[in-house]
Write a protein that holds these residues in place. Sequence first.
Motif, PDB file in Angstrom:
ATOM      1  N   UNK A   1      -2.734  36.754  -2.318  1.00 36.72           N
ATOM      2  CA  UNK A   1      -3.237  35.734  -1.406  1.00 36.72           C
ATOM      3  C   UNK A   1      -4.742  35.524  -1.610  1.00 36.72           C
TER       4      UNK A   1
ATOM      5  N   UNK B   1       7.741  25.011   6.016  1.00 40.10           N
ATOM      6  CA  UNK B   1       8.755  25.606   6.891  1.00 40.10           C
ATOM      7  C   UNK B   1       8.196  25.952   8.273  1.00 40.10           C
TER       8      UNK B   1
ATOM      9  N   UNK C   1       1.408  34.624   8.164  1.00 34.57           N
ATOM     10  CA  UNK C   1       1.653  35.579   9.256  1.00 34.57           C
ATOM     11  C   UNK C   1       1.157  36.965   8.838  1.00 34.57           C
ATOM     12  N   UNK C   2       1.496  37.341   7.613  1.00 32.59           N
ATOM     13  CA  UNK C   2       1.155  38.671   7.132  1.00 32.59           C
ATOM     14  C   UNK C   2      -0.361  38.840   6.993  1.00 32.59           C
TER      15      UNK C   2
ATOM     16  N   UNK D   1      11.849  26.490  10.015  1.00 34.74           N
ATOM     17  CA  UNK D   1      12.703  25.786   9.064  1.00 34.74           C
ATOM     18  C   UNK D   1      12.052  24.474   8.662  1.00 34.74           C
ATOM     19  N   UNK D   2      12.406  23.966   7.471  1.00 33.85           N
ATOM     20  CA  UNK D   2      11.932  22.639   7.093  1.00 33.85           C
ATOM     21  C   UNK D   2      12.367  21.588   8.110  1.00 33.85           C
TER      22      UNK D   2
ATOM     23  N   UNK E   1      15.293  27.894  23.056  1.00 32.86           N
ATOM     24  CA  UNK E   1      14.794  27.607  21.714  1.00 32.86           C
ATOM     25  C   UNK E   1      15.013  28.783  20.758  1.00 32.86           C
TER      26      UNK E   1
ATOM     27  N   UNK F   1       2.369  26.990  17.453  1.00 26.15           N
ATOM     28  CA  UNK F   1       1.203  26.947  18.349  1.00 26.15           C
ATOM     29  C   UNK F   1       0.051  27.842  17.874  1.00 26.15           C
TER      30      UNK F   1
ATOM     31  N   UNK G   1       5.494  30.075   5.555  1.00 27.18           N
ATOM     32  CA  UNK G   1       4.776  30.603   6.698  1.00 27.18           C
ATOM     33  C   UNK G   1       4.505  32.105   6.634  1.00 27.18           C
ATOM     34  N   UNK G   2       5.469  32.888   6.065  1.00 24.60           N
ATOM     35  CA  UNK G   2       5.303  34.338   6.190  1.00 24.60           C
ATOM     36  C   UNK G   2       4.017  34.896   5.567  1.00 24.60           C
ATOM     37  N   UNK G   3       3.588  34.420   4.395  1.00 21.30           N
ATOM     38  CA  UNK G   3       2.339  34.972   3.850  1.00 21.30           C
ATOM     39  C   UNK G   3       1.141  34.777   4.790  1.00 21.30           C
TER      40      UNK G   3
ATOM     41  N   UNK H   1       7.037  25.051  16.436  1.00 21.36           N
ATOM     42  CA  UNK H   1       7.087  26.490  16.167  1.00 21.36           C
ATOM     43  C   UNK H   1       5.720  27.024  15.763  1.00 21.36           C
TER      44      UNK H   1
ATOM     45  N   UNK I   1       1.136  41.185   1.078  1.00 21.62           N
ATOM     46  CA  UNK I   1       0.899  39.741   1.067  1.00 21.62           C
ATOM     47  C   UNK I   1       2.037  38.961   1.717  1.00 21.62           C
ATOM     48  N   UNK I   2       3.012  39.663   2.293  1.00 23.62           N
ATOM     49  CA  UNK I   2       4.114  38.955   2.941  1.00 23.62           C
ATOM     50  C   UNK I   2       5.196  38.496   1.979  1.00 23.62           C
TER      51      UNK I   2
END
Lengths: 265, 409
Positions: free
Chosen positions: A77, A127, A104-105, B28-29, B13, A134, A100-102, A132, B302-303
Amino acid sequence: MTARTAFEKAAADGRAALVGYLPAGFPDVQGGIDALRAMVDAGCDVIEIGLPYSDPVMDGPTIQAAAQQALEGGVRTSDVLRTVEAVAATGTPTLVMTYWNPVVRYGVERFAADLANAGGAGLITPDLTPDSGPEWIAAADQHDLDKVFLVAPSSTDERITMTTAACRGFVYATAVMGVTGARTTTSDLAGPLVARTKAATDLPVGVGLGVSNGAQAAEIARYADGVIVGSAFVRALLDHPGDGDAGLRALTALTEDLAAGVRRA
Amino acid sequence: MSTAPTRFDADERGWFGDPVTGFGGRFMPEALVAALDELTVAWHEAMADPAFVAEFEAILREYAGLPSPLYHAERLSQRLGARILLKREDLNHTGAHKIRNVLGQALLTRRMGKTRVIAETGAGQHGVASATAAAYFGLDCTVYMGSVDTRRQALNVARMNLLGATVVPVDSGSATLKDAINEALRDWVASVDHTAYLFGTAAGPHPFPSMVRDFTRGIGDEARAQCLEQYGVLPDVIAACVGGGSNAIGLFTAFLDDEAVAIYGFEAGGEGFDTGRHASTIHAGDPGVLHGARTYVLQDDDGQTVESHSISAGLDYPGVGPQHAHLAATGRATYLPATDAEAMDAMALLARTEGIIPAIESAHAVAGAVRLAEERPGQTILVNLSGRGDKDMETAMEYFGLNRTEAPR
């Protein structure tokens, strides 16, 4: 810095903006920086830098292959942020496109701060939808970053209104129901989607997914504010493995063709 | 079937707990959001429609062979010093609890007027179940399966073909279950107007975790009633294996509000933690987003998703259903690893004491029961025997060296 200024500048010239994408670290970190700077030099108005991710559900085989190559090459990253810094230094608005996950991590707030410090304009989040997101919206607002969310042909008018209200910079309209990848014909879903999106917002609307040449770019530029190209750029590099100079020449030629296309509409 | 709420349900939700720090949701997309919304509405309407519920129950009874028995494993109980009750989902049509989920989702697909289903599969059990349900309802079926798994599980590929399904080998990424899910999602983005995604476990974006739970919770509803009727008490403790977690949530749901019943999930400990080769997502993972939900994920700094490992393909998944993450975080359920070796020992133990060869997935729950019995002598331990072991004989042959005429020690 916001990508919106690049769209407005293009509009003042009576044309659409050209938005170019490559994943960071492909073919390697420095090679990626060189490639992105070549795209800027040859006429891209806005740059999207992909953050390579292990599970890219919205990407077709071309971008998957590039991202996997980047990950196998050990891209981190921090390398993505370094790439942003090198490209943003050209003065061209530079966004990161990431699953999104990278983020978040890394830490949402920390990512926003480091992206802003690197000179990045904001994030495109394939994604993450505003309802989703905020945490990202708050961090982006705090650090004055663009929030580019996607609208799709399947989006209801209600969701387009909700999504565009949360966007800053521009709105990303996905022209087809499908994953990324060059297609031989442009989609007939794109025009109506752009019209519905423009009815909901004054923001510029960029159209992506499937564009691979100047003729297609010209077609989309007739009704959209920006033409977004990804897989075709990746393909130009994939077609010249191990020959960096040939790859850059192909990339430059493609950018010039697309840049002429957005001026032809 | 029960649709009674518990104290551990998601909000509207799909969030279990707080909608930022809790688990679940929908990452999700945008292109799939309309379809997920449509599915959510259809699922709520179906569950409230007595005709749908009656048809689902009739199919489970007449076609899938349910309810499955609750069986007192007396010789195993004697050996372990606790009363072991087995919920015999291994006796179901197609050999596992998964038939409940696919019949529910396929019935819903028909109700929604869609004509094609897609599914992902690891070892092939969910793929076979999906192909079965598609044949039963006359739907087109495409199953995505990692190319590593199509080679490891050629028999299940043949089963799916015989049932009329198309099996697509997936070469991308690590070419295993998580990549099969990615590819199924890519198909769905392009086909969503006429195609339903039969998700194989209680994970993924809302409404899948809650919807799959609703279709599998019959396991626990039946087991709870059977236990009371046959033994006059509730179990002291219940146990299930957890990969994505559909059999476990199916068992747990009926007992969530029975505070005296302890709940244990056993994840795949693989070759052990120190080796890094395991699939103990809750025990060793960190919160993150995978396949549309916030949950525990095996990931690097790095996720990036880290490859999981288990001797049982059905538990070999680097994520876990978000309701399990919530049950772990709230302390209502306890999740522990059981290693490959413990599971294989338990497989042999159950075969020798009871004449039942469990799926290696389910053997992890049996291994858990062995440990629980040590801690809780004399107590009643109810184990979900989620599937049978026929599919695992090749692995067992290799592990135990079974190509000889006398029994191994």
